[in-house]
Design a protein around this motif. Sequence first.
Motif, mmCIF file in Angstrom:
data_model
loop_
_atom_site.group_PDB
_atom_site.id
_atom_site.type_symbol
_atom_site.label_atom_id
_atom_site.label_comp_id
_atom_site.label_asym_id
_atom_site.label_seq_id
_atom_site.Cartn_x
_atom_site.Cartn_y
_atom_site.Cartn_z
ATOM 1 N N LEU A 1 12.539 6.235 -0.060
ATOM 2 C CA LEU A 1 11.696 5.497 0.917
ATOM 3 C C LEU A 1 12.604 5.466 2.170
ATOM 4 C CD1 LEU A 1 9.858 3.370 -1.187
ATOM 5 C CD2 LEU A 1 8.463 4.986 0.044
ATOM 6 N N THR A 2 13.678 5.136 2.119
ATOM 7 C CA THR A 2 14.424 5.384 3.402
ATOM 8 C C THR A 2 14.553 6.659 4.078
ATOM 9 O OG1 THR A 2 15.834 3.323 2.680
ATOM 10 C CG2 THR A 2 16.857 4.833 4.456
ATOM 11 N N ASN A 3 14.727 7.864 3.220
ATOM 12 C CA ASN A 3 14.621 8.974 3.687
ATOM 13 C C ASN A 3 13.330 9.438 4.262
ATOM 14 O OD1 ASN A 3 17.102 9.473 2.755
ATOM 15 N ND2 ASN A 3 16.541 10.371 0.683
ATOM 16 N N ILE A 4 12.078 9.060 3.626
ATOM 17 C CA ILE A 4 10.927 9.190 4.251
ATOM 18 C C ILE A 4 10.590 8.502 5.708
ATOM 19 C CG2 ILE A 4 8.445 9.010 4.018
ATOM 20 C CD1 ILE A 4 8.879 9.184 0.976
ATOM 21 N N ALA A 5 11.113 7.245 5.758
ATOM 22 C CA ALA A 5 11.239 6.735 6.969
ATOM 23 C C ALA A 5 11.768 7.321 8.090
ATOM 24 C CB ALA A 5 11.631 5.259 6.798
ATOM 25 N N ALA A 6 13.000 7.969 7.754
ATOM 26 C CA ALA A 6 13.878 8.694 8.815
ATOM 27 C C ALA A 6 13.223 9.785 9.291
ATOM 28 C CB ALA A 6 15.155 9.155 8.137
ATOM 29 N N ILE A 7 12.564 10.738 8.258
ATOM 30 C CA ILE A 7 11.717 11.857 8.749
ATOM 31 C C ILE A 7 10.455 11.577 9.543
ATOM 32 C CG2 ILE A 7 10.167 13.775 7.718
ATOM 33 C CD1 ILE A 7 12.090 13.543 5.353
ATOM 34 N N ALA A 8 9.968 10.409 9.120
ATOM 35 C CA ALA A 8 8.742 9.920 10.036
ATOM 36 C C ALA A 8 9.184 9.644 11.364
ATOM 37 C CB ALA A 8 8.131 8.791 9.348
ATOM 38 N N GLU A 9 10.180 9.038 11.488
ATOM 39 C CA GLU A 9 10.890 8.429 12.913
ATOM 40 C C GLU A 9 11.133 9.765 13.686
ATOM 41 O OE1 GLU A 9 14.890 6.575 14.602
ATOM 42 O OE2 GLU A 9 14.267 5.671 12.878
ATOM 43 N N ALA A 10 11.594 10.747 13.309
ATOM 44 C CA ALA A 10 11.983 12.104 13.596
ATOM 45 C C ALA A 10 10.746 12.655 14.044
ATOM 46 C CB ALA A 10 12.755 13.115 12.669
ATOM 47 N N LYS B 1 2.268 3.828 9.470
ATOM 48 C CA LYS B 1 1.271 4.655 9.500
ATOM 49 C C LYS B 1 0.996 5.525 8.368
ATOM 50 C CE LYS B 1 0.987 4.879 14.561
ATOM 51 N NZ LYS B 1 0.930 5.737 15.723
ATOM 52 N N ALA B 2 1.614 5.173 7.090
ATOM 53 C CA ALA B 2 1.394 6.001 6.091
ATOM 54 C C ALA B 2 -0.038 6.087 5.422
ATOM 55 C CB ALA B 2 2.440 5.602 4.773
ATOM 56 N N VAL B 3 -0.692 7.081 5.195
ATOM 57 C CA VAL B 3 -1.942 7.460 4.498
ATOM 58 C C VAL B 3 -1.906 7.702 3.056
ATOM 59 C CG1 VAL B 3 -4.012 8.791 4.802
ATOM 60 C CG2 VAL B 3 -2.723 8.403 6.798
ATOM 61 N N LYS B 4 -0.901 7.915 2.675
ATOM 62 C CA LYS B 4 -0.994 8.292 1.198
ATOM 63 C C LYS B 4 0.419 8.720 0.781
ATOM 64 C CE LYS B 4 -2.763 10.025 -3.064
ATOM 65 N NZ LYS B 4 -1.525 9.820 -3.789
ATOM 66 N N GLY C 1 8.558 -3.695 -0.428
ATOM 67 C CA GLY C 1 9.282 -4.164 0.816
ATOM 68 C C GLY C 1 9.301 -3.208 1.747
ATOM 69 N N PHE C 2 8.922 -1.905 1.565
ATOM 70 C CA PHE C 2 8.615 -0.968 2.735
ATOM 71 C C PHE C 2 7.192 -0.931 3.431
ATOM 72 C CE2 PHE C 2 12.268 0.260 0.475
ATOM 73 C CZ PHE C 2 13.175 1.172 1.709
ATOM 74 N N PHE C 3 6.391 -1.837 2.802
ATOM 75 C CA PHE C 3 4.875 -1.741 3.479
ATOM 76 C C PHE C 3 4.270 -2.928 3.722
ATOM 77 C CE2 PHE C 3 5.818 2.265 1.156
ATOM 78 C CZ PHE C 3 5.420 3.284 2.158
ATOM 79 N N GLN C 4 3.424 -3.138 4.378
ATOM 80 C CA GLN C 4 2.488 -4.118 4.509
ATOM 81 C C GLN C 4 1.195 -3.966 4.650
ATOM 82 O OE1 GLN C 4 4.292 -6.674 7.610
ATOM 83 N NE2 GLN C 4 3.815 -5.041 9.350
ATOM 84 N N ALA C 5 0.039 -4.793 4.532
ATOM 85 C CA ALA C 5 -1.298 -4.373 4.643
ATOM 86 C C ALA C 5 -1.587 -3.852 6.291
ATOM 87 C CB ALA C 5 -2.150 -5.475 4.202
ATOM 88 N N PRO C 6 -2.387 -2.990 6.179
ATOM 89 C CA PRO C 6 -3.185 -2.429 5.049
ATOM 90 C C PRO C 6 -2.220 -1.379 4.422
ATOM 91 C CG PRO C 6 -3.969 -1.487 6.930
ATOM 92 C CD PRO C 6 -2.920 -2.623 7.287
ATOM 93 N N PHE C 7 -2.045 -1.237 3.130
ATOM 94 C CA PHE C 7 -1.331 -0.540 2.179
ATOM 95 C C PHE C 7 -1.638 1.029 2.243
ATOM 96 C CE2 PHE C 7 -0.597 -4.616 0.610
ATOM 97 C CZ PHE C 7 0.692 -4.733 1.028
ATOM 98 N N PRO C 8 -0.684 2.065 2.386
ATOM 99 C CA PRO C 8 -1.316 3.207 2.054
ATOM 100 C C PRO C 8 -1.942 3.838 0.622
ATOM 101 C CG PRO C 8 0.850 3.158 2.031
ATOM 102 C CD PRO C 8 0.641 1.874 2.334
ATOM 103 N N ALA C 9 -2.801 4.601 0.473
ATOM 104 C CA ALA C 9 -3.212 5.094 -0.837
ATOM 105 C C ALA C 9 -2.204 5.411 -1.682
ATOM 106 C CB ALA C 9 -4.440 6.051 -1.097
#
Length: 126
Positions: free
Chosen positions: A56-65, A72-75, A95-103
């Motif tokens: 999830l940390t890796n995904i967050a870094a890619i999202a930031e890039a 803004k995760a959708v799925k 711990g990485f998300f808050q409502a509204p949660f992604p699918a």
Amino acid sequence: MMTDTIATDKAPAAIGPYAQARVAGGLLFVSGQLPIDPATGAFAGPDAPTQAARSLTNIAAIAEAAGTSLAKAVKMTVYVTDLTQFKAVNEVYAGFFQAPFPARSTVEVSALPLGASVEIDAVIAL
């Protein structure tokens, strides 16, 4: 349709012929992220919860890039090699998300690349 390739050294490089992520139609499509620490090239730890946190940390870094974030995760799709770890992985994931949660889908698989216990991919709005 315009597409862009997203790459960052804050997440592990692809281990095959694929991009870390691609942008299309206002969405970021993140390839499955293994629990590899990009600074060391090593797995984050031996257990599924620790590995999920690194993925999830890796995904967050890619999202930031790409100019977006996990908010803004959708799925999300979580792949685990042992579904009995679902509760522990879920606690870390929360711990990485808050409502509204992604699918999300969580799928048990027989094996993952490099012997990982967890791999996670994502679709994130820009």
